[in-house]
Design a protein around this motif. Structure first.
Motif, PDB file in Angstrom:
ATOM      1  N   THR A   2      16.698  17.205 -19.339  1.00  0.00           N
ATOM      2  CA  THR A   2      16.346  17.840 -20.617  1.00  0.00           C
ATOM      3  C   THR A   2      14.905  18.342 -20.626  1.00  0.00           C
ATOM      4  N   ALA A   5      14.944  21.621 -18.980  1.00  0.00           N
ATOM      5  CA  ALA A   5      15.502  22.646 -19.862  1.00  0.00           C
ATOM      6  C   ALA A   5      14.478  23.044 -20.922  1.00  0.00           C
ATOM      7  N   SER A   8      11.950  25.213 -19.290  1.00  0.00           N
ATOM      8  CA  SER A   8      12.498  26.555 -19.076  1.00  0.00           C
ATOM      9  C   SER A   8      12.473  27.368 -20.364  1.00  0.00           C
ATOM     10  N   GLY A   9      12.831  26.724 -21.457  1.00  0.00           N
ATOM     11  CA  GLY A   9      12.792  27.404 -22.751  1.00  0.00           C
ATOM     12  C   GLY A   9      11.387  27.817 -23.134  1.00  0.00           C
ATOM     13  N   GLU A  46      14.826  37.559 -25.752  1.00  0.00           N
ATOM     14  CA  GLU A  46      14.309  36.444 -24.948  1.00  0.00           C
ATOM     15  C   GLU A  46      13.830  35.311 -25.846  1.00  0.00           C
ATOM     16  N   ALA A  49      16.810  33.478 -27.240  1.00  0.00           N
ATOM     17  CA  ALA A  49      17.429  32.662 -26.192  1.00  0.00           C
ATOM     18  C   ALA A  49      16.586  31.427 -25.905  1.00  0.00           C
ATOM     19  N   ALA A  50      15.263  31.597 -25.879  1.00  0.00           N
ATOM     20  CA  ALA A  50      14.367  30.461 -25.641  1.00  0.00           C
ATOM     21  C   ALA A  50      14.532  29.412 -26.727  1.00  0.00           C
ATOM     22  N   LYS A  52      17.146  28.822 -28.538  1.00  0.00           N
ATOM     23  CA  LYS A  52      18.439  28.150 -28.374  1.00  0.00           C
ATOM     24  C   LYS A  52      18.406  27.144 -27.226  1.00  0.00           C
ATOM     25  N   VAL A  53      17.737  27.500 -26.134  1.00  0.00           N
ATOM     26  CA  VAL A  53      17.619  26.572 -24.996  1.00  0.00           C
ATOM     27  C   VAL A  53      16.862  25.322 -25.417  1.00  0.00           C
ATOM     28  N   THR A  56      18.975  23.182 -27.858  1.00  0.00           N
ATOM     29  CA  THR A  56      20.052  22.479 -27.156  1.00  0.00           C
ATOM     30  C   THR A  56      19.509  21.306 -26.346  1.00  0.00           C
ATOM     31  N   ALA A  57      18.396  21.521 -25.656  1.00  0.00           N
ATOM     32  CA  ALA A  57      17.787  20.438 -24.874  1.00  0.00           C
ATOM     33  C   ALA A  57      17.338  19.306 -25.787  1.00  0.00           C
TER      34      ALA A  57
END
Length: 69
Positions: A2, A5, A8-9, A46, A49-50, A52-53, A56-57
């Protein structure tokens, strides 16, 4: 997993911010063309999406903590 992730986000968010900043600078200098406008739209996607990532993490981490507690 996590934390990777989340990292990454966050990295994707930094990329989106840099892309938006570059496009805004280009537009401010008077170069009103399709390219910077397209880059602003890409940055918007982007950034979404970031978010959401990261969300979620965060939820995965919360579930993991609840499971082990």
């Amino acid at each position: 997993m996590t934390t990777s992730a989340i990292s990454s986000g966050i990295n994707l968010q930094y990329t989106a911010e840099a892309r938006a900043s570059d496009a805004a600078y280009t537009l401010a200098r008077g170069n009103v063309s399709a390219e910077p406008l397209t880059q602003l739209l890409v940055a918007e996607q982007e950034s979404g999406a970031a978010a959401k990532v990261i969300k979620t993490a965060d939820e995965m981490l919360g579930t993991l903590i609840d499971t082990t507690a």
